[in-house]
Design an enzyme around this catalytic site. Structure first.
Site, PDB file in Angstrom:
ATOM      1  N   GLY A 215       0.831  -1.191   0.000  1.00 58.34           N
ATOM      2  CA  GLY A 215       0.000   0.000   0.000  1.00 58.34           C
ATOM      3  C   GLY A 215       0.862   1.236   0.000  1.00 58.34           C
ATOM      4  N   THR A 255      -2.721  -3.059   7.089  1.00 58.50           N
ATOM      5  CA  THR A 255      -2.084  -2.230   6.059  1.00 58.50           C
ATOM      6  C   THR A 255      -2.835  -0.907   5.871  1.00 58.50           C
ATOM      7  OG1 THR A 255      -1.200  -4.149   4.926  1.00 58.50           O
ATOM      8  CG2 THR A 255      -1.391  -2.143   3.635  1.00 58.50           C
ATOM      9  N   HIS A 258      -2.182   1.437   8.748  1.00 58.14           N
ATOM     10  CA  HIS A 258      -0.852   2.038   8.602  1.00 58.14           C
ATOM     11  C   HIS A 258      -0.885   3.171   7.575  1.00 58.14           C
ATOM     12  CE1 HIS A 258       3.666   1.635   8.087  1.00 58.14           C
ATOM     13  NE2 HIS A 258       3.353   2.098   6.890  1.00 58.14           N
ATOM     14  N   GLU A 259      -1.501   2.904   6.413  1.00 56.29           N
ATOM     15  CA  GLU A 259      -1.530   3.925   5.353  1.00 56.29           C
ATOM     16  C   GLU A 259      -2.405   5.106   5.757  1.00 56.29           C
ATOM     17  OE1 GLU A 259       0.649   3.753   3.239  1.00 56.29           O
ATOM     18  OE2 GLU A 259       1.177   1.616   3.285  1.00 56.29           O
ATOM     19  N   HIS A 262      -0.346   7.387   7.775  1.00 51.19           N
ATOM     20  CA  HIS A 262       0.461   8.283   6.929  1.00 51.19           C
ATOM     21  C   HIS A 262      -0.400   9.429   6.398  1.00 51.19           C
ATOM     22  CE1 HIS A 262       4.138   6.017   6.807  1.00 51.19           C
ATOM     23  NE2 HIS A 262       3.677   5.014   6.096  1.00 51.19           N
TER      24      HIS A 262
HETATM   25 ZN   LIG Z   1       4.402   3.198   5.582  1.00 52.89          ZN
END
Ligand SMILES: [Zn+2]
Length: 753
Positions: A215, A255, A258-259, A262
Site C-alpha cells: 500500500g 495495512t 498504517h496507510e 500516513h
Molecule cells: Zn508506511
C-alpha cells in the site's frame, strides 16, 4: 534514523526481489518513495512539510499526554471527535480483486477498531523492565500499554456521491490497469479529496519499477486536500479480513490502518531524524526511533526476535523498539495494534489544520454519513473487450453491475441484433451496418432502478479493404495528416499519447511516445498500440509489414524504483476486425534498445533520448506465413511501457516482395518511359484518376538519390515529365525512377546508354 538508513532499507527490499534476501516482501509500504516523487514534481511540498514540522515542534512544547487520554472502556466509547467520509474505489478486471462488499466492510470495521483502540490483540503490548542493549546492565521500565490511544477518529462509507446521488460508498471500475496501480490509475476514479477520504483497492501496485508494495499513502503536506491523488492505495489481498484477504494468507488487515496513519501525517519511526540516534525518528516523542544497521548480517534490528533492544543505546538510553505501533515497519510477523497518545495528537493537528474540510458538519451532511442507512438502487455497469467491429461483425458484452440484489437487467443495443435483451448475460450482438451506436443497460433491484447509457460506444467500421498496391507507405506523419489515413493509436489509458516529433528515420518527422519518469501519465506496464486500417491481401505474393523504431532503456529515478528492463515491443495481425490478434513478433527487454546491449542499452535518468542518425533505429519486419493473405487484414504494433526513455516509430510500410503489383500499378496508371533505354532524355507519362500529391525521384542502383524530378500536386488526367540525363549528371547505366502518388510507390527501371 538518518535518511541514508531508510534508503538502505529500501535497497534491502530491492535485493529481496532478486533472491539475495528472503523476507516478507509483500508488506512493503511505498509511501516514502511517493513523497520523494511528489517533492521532485513540486518542491513546494517540501516547504509545506517543513513548515508543518516547525509548527509541530512548537506544539510539542505544550503537549501533555493526559489531554489525549480517554476514560471510556472498550465498547463504551464516546462519540468520535472526527468523522471522516470514505469512498472505496475497487479497480478490477473481473477477477478476484473485485472484492465483495463484505470485504470492504470488514476493512472499514477494522479501521474503526484500530483507530478507536478497540482491537483484540492488545496482549502483545509490552510493559516491564528492558535492558537497553544485550550487554547492558542498565534496565528501564517501559509501559507501552498505557501509551495506546483511542484516536477518536471514525471512518464511514459515504452515502451520497459528489453529485448528491445515493451510494454505498463503493465504486467499481473495470480496467486491466488494476494490475498497475499508481497515481495515474487514481485519476481514473477519484471523488473530491477535500470531502472524501479516497481509498483505491487494486490487484497490484506498480509504482515505478517497485513491485511487492502492499500500500501507499499521500501525506497531507502541501495539499490541504484537493489533490486528485490524495488518499491511500492498497492491494486487495491486504484489504479487510474476509474474502481475498484472510488471516493466514496475507495477514495484513492493518495495512490500511498504517496507510491511513500516513495520510493523517504520521511517519515511519525511522523517518525524519537529523540526529542519527535521536528520539524523534518520526517527529513523535513517545515512539522510539528504530535502528537499521546495513552491515549487520541481521540487518534490521527492528524485528520481533530482537524487539527488546535498540542499538541507539550506545549514544543514549533508548526504549525498546515499539513494534506494537501501526506505523512501525519491520521484518517478520509481529502484531501491530496501537497508535500512541502523541501520534493521536499529531493526527488531530493534521485534521484541525490541513484536513479540516472532511469532518465539518456541512460535509458530513453533503456526504450523507450522518444520515440513516443507504438504500440505493443498484448501479448498471458493463464493458466489452473492444467497442470496435466491422460490418457483420459481433461484440460480446461483460456485465459487472453492482450494488446489492438486481432482479432485472434490460439491455438496448442500438444498431445491433438482437436489439434488446432481458437478462444478466446478453448474447453476442451482431452489427450489420457501419456507424456509431449507443448501448443502454437498465437494472432494477429492491431499492429502485438505474440506467447507464454509453453514447456512441460501439464503432462499426465499413467492410472495405484497401489494396496495398505496390508499397503502402504509412509514413504520413511527416506530412502531419496521419489522422486521415484510417490508422489509429489505441491507449490503455490515454493520458500519455504518441505525438508527431521532428526527428525521423527519413523525411522529417516520426511519432514519439514521450518518456514519463515520474509515471504521472503512464502506468508502468501500460500498452500503447498503433492499429492499421483493413487491407485486402488476397492473391498478394509475399506481402510484408515493416516499420522502424528507436528506443533507449532508462534508469528510473531511485525514488521511482531504480533500474528497469521490462519494455516489450510486439507485432500482431488480425483477420476478424480486431476481435482477436495473433502475435507475429516479440522483441523483449534484452533486445529492445536501439542504442546498444547490456549497460549500453540504458541511459541514465535525466538524459532525453533522441536518435541522432539512422544507426539508432531498428527495422522490424514480418513476412511469409506471418502475414495472412486474406481480406480484412489488420496490423498492430504494441509497445509496453516500463519507465524507459522516449520511444519513436517511423516508416510503417505494407509492401510486396515481388514486382507483380508494381506491374499492376504501372498498368493502372498507364505508366511509361519512352524511349527506354535512352541516350539524352526520356519522357515519363502516367495518368492520375484524381488530383494527387506526386513525388518523382531518380535513384542509382545502389539506392543513392540522384535528384527530384517533380514534387507537388497534379490534377487528374495524363501527365508528362521530361528527364534529361544532364540535369542529374546521369552516366551510362541502370537507374530507378520512383514515382510516389499519394504514398503509393512505383519503381521503374530505366537505362541510360
Ligand atoms: Zn508506511
Amino acid at each position: 534514523m538518518k535518511r541514508l538508513d531508510m534508503k538502505k532499507l529500501l535497497l534491502i527490499g530491492a535485493l529481496a526481489i532478486s533472491g539475495h534476501v528472503v523476507m516478507a516482501q509483500q508488506h512493503r509500504c511505498g509511501t516514502d518513495e511517493h513523497l520523494e516523487t511528489l517533492i521532485k514534481q513540486n518542491p513546494s511540498i517540501k516547504e509545506a512539510k517543513d513548515k508543518f514540522e516547525a509548527d509541530y515542534r512548537q506544539f510539542q512544547a505544550t503537549y501533555k499526554p493526559e489531554d489525549y487520554k480517554t476514560t471510556q472502556q472498550l465498547g463504551k466509547k464516546a462519540a468520535p471527535k472526527y468523522i471522516i467520509p470514505v469512498v472505496v474505489h475497487v479497480f478490477h478486471n473481473n477477477g478476484s480483486e473485485n472484492i465483495s462488499e463484505a470485504q470492504v466492510m470488514s476493512e472499514i470495521n477494522y479501521l474503526n477498531k484500530s483507530f478507536r483502540n478497540a482491537v483484540s490483540d492488545t496482549i502483545n503490548r509490552r510493559a516491564g523492565w528492558f535492558k537497553t542493549s544485550p550487554e547492558s546492565t542498565d534496565s528501564f521500565y517501559y509501559d507501552y500499554k498505557n501509551l495506546a490511544a483511542d484516536s477518536e477518529i471514525e471512518f464511514r462509507l459515504a452515502k451520497k456521491d459528489p453529485q448528491g446521488n445515493c451510494t454505498n460508498g463503493i465504486v467499481r471500475i473495470h480496467t486491466p490497469l488494476t494490475s498497475k496501480g499508481n497515481d495515474d490509475l487514481k485519476r481514473m476514479s477519484v471523488w473530491d479529496t477535500k470531502r472524501y477520504f479516497n481509498i483505491w483497492v487494486v490487484r497490484q501496485i506498480n509504482r515505478g519499477n517497485t513491485i511487492g508494495i502492499a500500500g501507499y499513502a499521500q501525506f497531507p503536506f502541501g495539499f490541504g486536500g484537493g489533490a486528485s491523488t490524495d488518499g491511500i492505495m492498497v492491494i486487495h489481498n491486504e484489504f479487510g479480513n474476509v474474502g481475498t484477504s484472510q488471516p493466514g494468507q496475507t495477514p495484513n488487515v492493518t495495512t490500511s490502518t498504517h496507510e491511513a496513519g500516513h495520510w493523517l501525517g504520521l511517519y515511519h519511526p525511522f523517518q525524519i531524524s537529523t540526529d542519527s540516534c535521536g528520539l524523534d525518528g518520526d517527529g513523535v516523542m513517545d515512539t522510539p526511533p528504530t535502528y537499521f544497521n546495513p552491515s549487520s548480517t541481521e540487518p534490521l534490528r527492528n524485528r520481533c526476535n530482537n524487539k527488546s533492544f535498540n542499538t541507539c543505546s550506545t549514544e543514549k538510553p533508548d526504549r525498546p523498539d515499539l513494534q506494537e505501533a501501526y506505523m512501525d515497519y519491520f521484518i517478520g510477523n509481529c502484531a501491530s495494534n496501537m497508535f500512541t497518545l502523541e501520534q493521536k495528537a499529531r493526527m488531530h493537528k493534521v485534521l484541525d489544520e490541513i484536513r479540516r474540510t472532511l469532518w465539518q458538519e456541512e460535509n458530513l451532511r453533503f456526504t450523507g454519513v450522518i444520515d440513516g442507512p443507504a438504500t440505493c438502487p443498484p448501479v448498471a455497469a458493463f464493458n466489452t473487450q473492444s467497442g470496435i467491429t466491422c460490418e457483420d461483425g459481433t461484440i460480446s458484452y461483460l456485465n459487472f453491475s453492482y450494488g446489492g440484489t438486481i432482479s432485472t437487467y434490460e439491455w438496448t443495443f442500438e444498431g445491433g441484433t438482437p436489439a434488446t435483451f432481458t437478462g444478466a448475460t446478453p448474447p453476442v450482438i451482431k452489427y450489420a451496418t457501419a456507424g456509431k451506436y449507443d448501448v443502454t443497460l437498465k437494472v432494477t433491484g429492491p431499492n429502485g432502478t438505474s440506467t447507464t447509457v454509453l453514447n456512441d460506444y460501439v464503432t462499426v467500421q465499413p467492410k472495405v479493404s484497401q489494396l496495398p498496391k505496390s508499397t503502402y507507405f504509412a509514413d504520413w506523419w511527416y506530412q502531419n495528416n496521419w489522422q486521415e489515413q484510417g490508422w489509429k493509436f489505441v491507449y490503455e489509458n490515454p493520458k500519455n499519447q504518441f505525438v508527431r516529433f521532428p526527428v525521423s528515420y527519413e523525411n522529417n518527422a516520426s511519432m514519439r511516445l514521450t518518456r514519463d519518469p515520474f509515471n504521472i501519465n503512464s502506468s508502468i506496464g501500460s500498452l500503447f498500440s498503433l492499429v492499421s486500417p483493413s487491407f485486402n491481401l488476397t492473391d498478394m505474393t509475399n506481402p510484408y509489414f515493416e516499420f522502424y523504431y528507436a528506443f533507449a532503456q532508462a534508469t528510473l529515478p531511485a525514488n521511482v524504483g531504480g533500474g528497469n528492463t521490462q519494455e516489450e515491443l510486439k507485432v500482431f495481425t488480425s483477420t476478424d476486425c480486431g476481435k482477436s490478434w495473433q502475435t507475429r513478433a516479440t522483441i523483449g527487454s534484452g533486445a529492445i534498445s536501439t542504442i546498444g546491449t547490456g549497460s549500453a542499452a540504458v541511459l541514465a535518468s535525466g538524459i532525453d533520448f533522441m536518435p541522432s542518425d539512422q544507426s539508432k533505429w531498428k527495422l522490424v519486419r514480418i513476412n511469409g506465413n506471418a502475414v495472412p493473405k486474406t481480406e480484412n487484414v489488420l496490423f498492430k504494433i504494441e509497445f509496453k511501457y516500463s519507465g524507459g526513455n522516449n520511444f519513436y516509430i517511423d516508416n510503417v510500410r505494407i509492401g510486396l516482395s515481388t514486382g507483380l503489383s508494381q506491374d499492376l500499378l504501372a498498368e493502372k496508371i498507364k505508366f511509361s518511359a519512352q524511349p527506354n533505354p535512352f541516350n539524352q532524355s526520356t519522357q515519363l507519362s502516367y495518368e492520375l484518376s484524381s488530383k494527387e500529391n506526386v513525388l518523382v525521384k531518380v535513384y542509382d542502383i545502389t539506392g543513392k538519390e540522384m535528384g527530384v524530378l517533380f514534387e507537388g500536386v497534379q490534377d487528374a488526367g495524363m501527365q508528362k515529365l521530361e528527364l534529361d540525363r544532364n540535369t542529374m549528371n546521369l552516366r551510362s547505366g541502370f537507374y530507378f525512377i520512383e514515382l510516389s502518388i499519394n504514398g503509393n510507390r512505383l519503381s521503374h527501371k530505366i537505362v541510360v546508354e
